[in-house]
Design a protein around this motif. Sequence first.
Motif, PDB file in Angstrom:
ATOM      1  N   MET A 189      77.152   7.683  50.701  1.00 38.53           N
ATOM      2  CA  MET A 189      78.466   7.928  50.114  1.00 38.53           C
ATOM      3  C   MET A 189      78.483   7.410  48.676  1.00 38.53           C
ATOM      4  SD  MET A 189      80.038   9.486  52.433  1.00 38.53           S
ATOM      5  CE  MET A 189      81.732   9.468  51.924  1.00 38.53           C
ATOM      6  N   SER A 190      79.211   8.088  47.854  1.00 41.16           N
ATOM      7  CA  SER A 190      79.329   7.711  46.466  1.00 41.16           C
ATOM      8  C   SER A 190      80.758   7.964  46.019  1.00 41.16           C
ATOM      9  CB  SER A 190      78.369   8.561  45.633  1.00 41.16           C
ATOM     10  OG  SER A 190      78.622   8.412  44.271  1.00 41.16           O
ATOM     11  N   THR A 191      81.195   7.238  45.005  1.00 41.92           N
ATOM     12  CA  THR A 191      82.528   7.499  44.469  1.00 41.92           C
ATOM     13  C   THR A 191      82.494   8.656  43.489  1.00 41.92           C
ATOM     14  OG1 THR A 191      82.163   5.848  42.744  1.00 41.92           O
ATOM     15  CG2 THR A 191      83.306   5.118  44.772  1.00 41.92           C
ATOM     16  N   ARG A 192      81.305   9.123  43.142  1.00 43.04           N
ATOM     17  CA  ARG A 192      81.163  10.299  42.279  1.00 43.04           C
ATOM     18  C   ARG A 192      80.859  11.513  43.133  1.00 43.04           C
ATOM     19  NH1 ARG A 192      77.983   8.828  36.794  1.00 43.04           N
ATOM     20  NH2 ARG A 192      79.426   7.219  36.134  1.00 43.04           N
ATOM     21  N   ARG A 193      81.482  12.618  42.805  1.00 38.33           N
ATOM     22  CA  ARG A 193      81.257  13.876  43.508  1.00 38.33           C
ATOM     23  C   ARG A 193      81.072  14.975  42.479  1.00 38.33           C
ATOM     24  NH1 ARG A 193      80.581  11.243  47.667  1.00 38.33           N
ATOM     25  NH2 ARG A 193      82.142  10.949  49.244  1.00 38.33           N
ATOM     26  N   TRP A 200      80.907  19.275  42.135  1.00 36.08           N
ATOM     27  CA  TRP A 200      81.096  20.584  42.740  1.00 36.08           C
ATOM     28  C   TRP A 200      80.682  21.627  41.721  1.00 36.08           C
ATOM     29  CZ3 TRP A 200      84.306  16.534  43.582  1.00 36.08           C
ATOM     30  CH2 TRP A 200      84.667  16.255  44.903  1.00 36.08           C
ATOM     31  N   VAL A 225      89.848  21.086  44.760  1.00 36.76           N
ATOM     32  CA  VAL A 225      88.883  19.995  44.650  1.00 36.76           C
ATOM     33  C   VAL A 225      89.571  18.714  44.184  1.00 36.76           C
ATOM     34  CG1 VAL A 225      86.870  19.174  43.352  1.00 36.76           C
ATOM     35  CG2 VAL A 225      86.878  21.499  44.266  1.00 36.76           C
ATOM     36  N   LEU A 279      82.634  17.285  37.860  1.00 38.37           N
ATOM     37  CA  LEU A 279      82.239  15.952  38.301  1.00 38.37           C
ATOM     38  C   LEU A 279      83.494  15.122  38.401  1.00 38.37           C
ATOM     39  CD1 LEU A 279      79.327  13.759  37.371  1.00 38.37           C
ATOM     40  CD2 LEU A 279      81.620  12.835  37.038  1.00 38.37           C
ATOM     41  N   ARG A 280      83.657  14.496  39.538  1.00 42.65           N
ATOM     42  CA  ARG A 280      84.833  13.669  39.778  1.00 42.65           C
ATOM     43  C   ARG A 280      84.387  12.251  40.084  1.00 42.65           C
ATOM     44  NH1 ARG A 280      89.543  14.576  44.309  1.00 42.65           N
ATOM     45  NH2 ARG A 280      90.669  12.690  43.750  1.00 42.65           N
ATOM     46  N   SER A 281      84.954  11.300  39.378  1.00 41.91           N
ATOM     47  CA  SER A 281      84.710   9.892  39.654  1.00 41.91           C
ATOM     48  C   SER A 281      86.047   9.166  39.540  1.00 41.91           C
ATOM     49  CB  SER A 281      83.684   9.318  38.677  1.00 41.91           C
ATOM     50  OG  SER A 281      84.170   9.367  37.366  1.00 41.91           O
TER      51      SER A 281
END
Length: 157
Positions: free
Chosen positions: A5-9, A11, A32, A71-73
């Motif tokens: 798991m990461s806090t960055r995703r 898509w 998203v 990119l989502r953080s």
Amino acid sequence: MHEYMSTRRIWELICPGLPEEVGRARRWTRDVLHDSPHAEDAALIVSELGTNALRHSASGGPNGSFHISLLRSPGAVVLAVTDMGRATTKPHVENPDENDAHGRGLGLVTALANRVRVTGDGTGRTVTVEINDKYRASASRSLPGARNVRPAPRSMT
């Protein structure tokens, strides 16, 4: 934290070069980012950049497409829209007359974002946009006909 798991995703979405795909890209971005304070601004930015890709590059031609990376953080969203190239000019902010029907998109993007960067050449360009919590300008808070004054500086490189 779990090792996978990461806090960055990140898509990605590839859209065929059809005008209705801009609406799909906007809805996808909202989905998203459904729980992010940046969802509405990001959706508007994707809509503007997708429209520009279709209008100003080979992305809007036969067999065309445009690519979106998101990119989502925590506290930040980075969007990148890549076109298929063959544009005659590099993306730039214009100063249209008030009666002009076009020419406001990239100006709107730079007003909503903390940073805008254009890379690439005639074989394909990518416009990368960062929105973060340091400064949050929300288009959704604007009233029709109202002008929001936003503090400077923002950069477009």
